[in-house]
Design a protein around this motif. Structure first.
Motif, PDB file in Angstrom:
ATOM      1  N   SER A   8      -9.940 -34.725   4.442  1.00  0.00           N
ATOM      2  CA  SER A   8     -10.344 -35.299   5.672  1.00  0.00           C
ATOM      3  C   SER A   8      -9.390 -36.589   5.902  1.00  0.00           C
ATOM      4  N   ALA A   9      -9.225 -37.205   4.908  1.00  0.00           N
ATOM      5  CA  ALA A   9      -8.307 -38.489   4.666  1.00  0.00           C
ATOM      6  C   ALA A   9      -7.200 -38.124   4.834  1.00  0.00           C
ATOM      7  N   VAL A  10      -6.616 -37.051   4.120  1.00  0.00           N
ATOM      8  CA  VAL A  10      -5.160 -36.570   4.145  1.00  0.00           C
ATOM      9  C   VAL A  10      -4.902 -35.903   5.329  1.00  0.00           C
ATOM     10  N   ALA A  11      -5.546 -35.065   6.081  1.00  0.00           N
ATOM     11  CA  ALA A  11      -5.498 -34.320   7.344  1.00  0.00           C
ATOM     12  C   ALA A  11      -5.281 -35.520   8.399  1.00  0.00           C
ATOM     13  N   ILE A  27      -9.445 -37.760  16.283  1.00  0.00           N
ATOM     14  CA  ILE A  27     -10.382 -37.934  15.243  1.00  0.00           C
ATOM     15  C   ILE A  27     -10.331 -36.603  14.431  1.00  0.00           C
ATOM     16  N   ILE A  28      -9.781 -36.626  13.254  1.00  0.00           N
ATOM     17  CA  ILE A  28      -9.828 -35.729  12.524  1.00  0.00           C
ATOM     18  C   ILE A  28     -10.844 -35.721  11.312  1.00  0.00           C
ATOM     19  N   ARG A  29     -11.743 -34.732  11.157  1.00  0.00           N
ATOM     20  CA  ARG A  29     -12.996 -35.113  10.135  1.00  0.00           C
ATOM     21  C   ARG A  29     -13.528 -33.652   9.983  1.00  0.00           C
ATOM     22  N   GLN A  75      -9.650 -37.271  21.081  1.00  0.00           N
ATOM     23  CA  GLN A  75      -9.665 -35.814  20.782  1.00  0.00           C
ATOM     24  C   GLN A  75     -10.146 -35.721  19.485  1.00  0.00           C
ATOM     25  N   TYR A  76     -10.588 -34.423  19.318  1.00  0.00           N
ATOM     26  CA  TYR A  76     -11.487 -33.951  18.016  1.00  0.00           C
ATOM     27  C   TYR A  76     -10.888 -32.917  17.319  1.00  0.00           C
ATOM     28  N   GLY A  77     -10.582 -32.910  16.026  1.00  0.00           N
ATOM     29  CA  GLY A  77     -10.278 -31.799  15.155  1.00  0.00           C
ATOM     30  C   GLY A  77     -11.135 -31.748  14.109  1.00  0.00           C
ATOM     31  N   HIS A  78     -11.777 -30.546  13.982  1.00  0.00           N
ATOM     32  CA  HIS A  78     -12.688 -30.589  12.459  1.00  0.00           C
ATOM     33  C   HIS A  78     -12.024 -29.447  11.548  1.00  0.00           C
ATOM     34  N   ILE A  79     -11.597 -30.242  10.438  1.00  0.00           N
ATOM     35  CA  ILE A  79     -11.080 -29.424   9.448  1.00  0.00           C
ATOM     36  C   ILE A  79     -12.083 -28.528   8.778  1.00  0.00           C
ATOM     37  N   PRO A  80     -11.740 -27.463   8.009  1.00  0.00           N
ATOM     38  CA  PRO A  80     -12.891 -26.680   7.092  1.00  0.00           C
ATOM     39  C   PRO A  80     -13.524 -27.807   6.195  1.00  0.00           C
ATOM     40  N   ILE A  81     -14.669 -27.728   5.980  1.00  0.00           N
ATOM     41  CA  ILE A  81     -15.292 -28.531   4.798  1.00  0.00           C
ATOM     42  C   ILE A  81     -14.867 -27.680   3.364  1.00  0.00           C
ATOM     43  N   ALA A  82     -14.785 -28.246   2.416  1.00  0.00           N
ATOM     44  CA  ALA A  82     -14.576 -27.906   1.176  1.00  0.00           C
ATOM     45  C   ALA A  82     -16.065 -27.444   0.523  1.00  0.00           C
ATOM     46  N   THR A  83     -16.238 -26.114  -0.007  1.00  0.00           N
ATOM     47  CA  THR A  83     -17.356 -25.654  -0.624  1.00  0.00           C
ATOM     48  C   THR A  83     -17.268 -25.346  -2.042  1.00  0.00           C
ATOM     49  N   ASN A  84     -18.216 -25.551  -2.851  1.00  0.00           N
ATOM     50  CA  ASN A  84     -18.279 -25.054  -4.289  1.00  0.00           C
ATOM     51  C   ASN A  84     -18.489 -23.597  -4.167  1.00  0.00           C
TER      52      ASN A  84
END
Ligand code: GLU
Ligand code: ZN
Length: 290
Positions: free
Chosen positions: A24-27, A189-191, A215-224
């Motif tokens: 999230s931080a990098v994006a 907001i990218i999160r 504006q919002y952009g939601h990145i995929p969340i990392a899963t295990n």
């Protein structure tokens, strides 16, 4: 006057930075820097019982080790109670809030997934502890998500009458985020997409408070491997500080960018510069399996 593009990263200090939060931080960093915008950091230390001592310092240290330098001073939510109170006063004046002293058990017994307005007409007067809930209308909230595309959520079904101040008198996440995103003049907001469901509530609060929505952009969340979200609860490890350039290149790949193989051997500044220069938001995938 149009405000400059501004992004932010808003970690909760509940543990060290793990790979999912780093994504999230990098994006958000690359997205805003590619537009010459400002990147701000806010520590969401609203909830002392959940806070881990030293976590905010550790998170900030990790960001620096990854070359993710922020503009302006870090904002700490624990110091912003006055602003949150003003917002609560405004919502009260507009007759949008009510007291609720239902326990979790009572709500569960009613079979409600989201709070369906039980105490709108008054809560049990003998109870001293109460939360403040906001009346949410039975209507849709829509937005064009920069990554996930068109979104439509019914407010009442997706969030119900959500809490804006908890019964322990702590301010609720939605309220603080909305006030602070506005105060920091965040435009994009990218999160993580675990927060996709929070966005209708936050957009509704913006409307109620007369705040323009970013504006919002939601990145995929990392899963295990088990498909669980990487988080402290699922035992996600802190990101390693040993080889940040390599981890950054991996993050670029997970974010759908196409860095050359030899970038891993470069300095973190070079990796970030490559990332900024070649950032294509539309390449970020909607879903991600690690
Ligand atoms: N503090 C929240 C979290 O760490 C993120 C809030 C946000 O980005 O809106 O999950
Ligand atoms: Zn209630």
């Amino acid at each position: 006057m149009t405000s400059p593009a501004t992004g932010r990263f808003a970690p909760s200090p509940t543990g060290p930075l793990h790979y999912g939060s780093l994504l999230s931080a990098v994006a958000s960093y690359l997205n805003i820097r590619s537009k010459n915008g400002a990147w701000l950091v806010r520590i969401e230390d609203l909830d002392p019982p959940r806070e881990v001592a030293g976590a905010s310092t550790e998170i900030l240290h990790t960001l620096e080790k990854y070359g993710l330098y922020w503009d302006k001073e870090v904002v700490y939510q624990s110091r912003r109670g006055e602003r949150y109170n003003e917002a609560l006063a405004q919502l009260t004046k507009d007759n949008l809030l009510y007291r609720c002293s239902c326990s979790r058990k009572e709500i569960a017994r009613r079979g409600e997934k989201f709070y369906q307005g039980h105490c709108r007409k008054g809560s049990k007067p003998e109870r001293k502890r109460f939360s403040l809930r906001i009346k949410t209308p039975d209507r849709a909230v829509t937005w064009m998500d920069m990554i996930q595309g068109q979104q439509i959520f019914n407010l009442f079904d997706s969030n119900g009458d959500f809490i804006v101040r908890r019964s322990d008198r702590l301010y609720a996440y939605h309220l603080a985020v909305v006030i602070d995103d506005a105060a920091q003049q965040a435009t994009e907001i990218i999160r993580g997409s675990d927060l996709l469901i929070s966005t209708p509530a936050q957009r509704y609060l913006q409307e109620a408070l007369g705040i323009q929505s970013p504006q919002y952009g939601h990145i995929p969340i990392a899963t295990n491997a088990k498909g669980e979200k990487l988080s402290k609860q699922t035992g996600a490890k802190a990101v390693s500080l040993r080889d940040p350039a390599r981890t950054l290149v991996m993050a670029l790949r997970d974010l759908g960018q196409d860095p050359p193989d030899d970038l891993e051997a470069s300095s973190i500044d070079d990796v970030l510069e490559w990332g900024i220069r070649n950032w294509v938001l539309s390449r970020v995938p909607g879903e991600l399996t690690l």
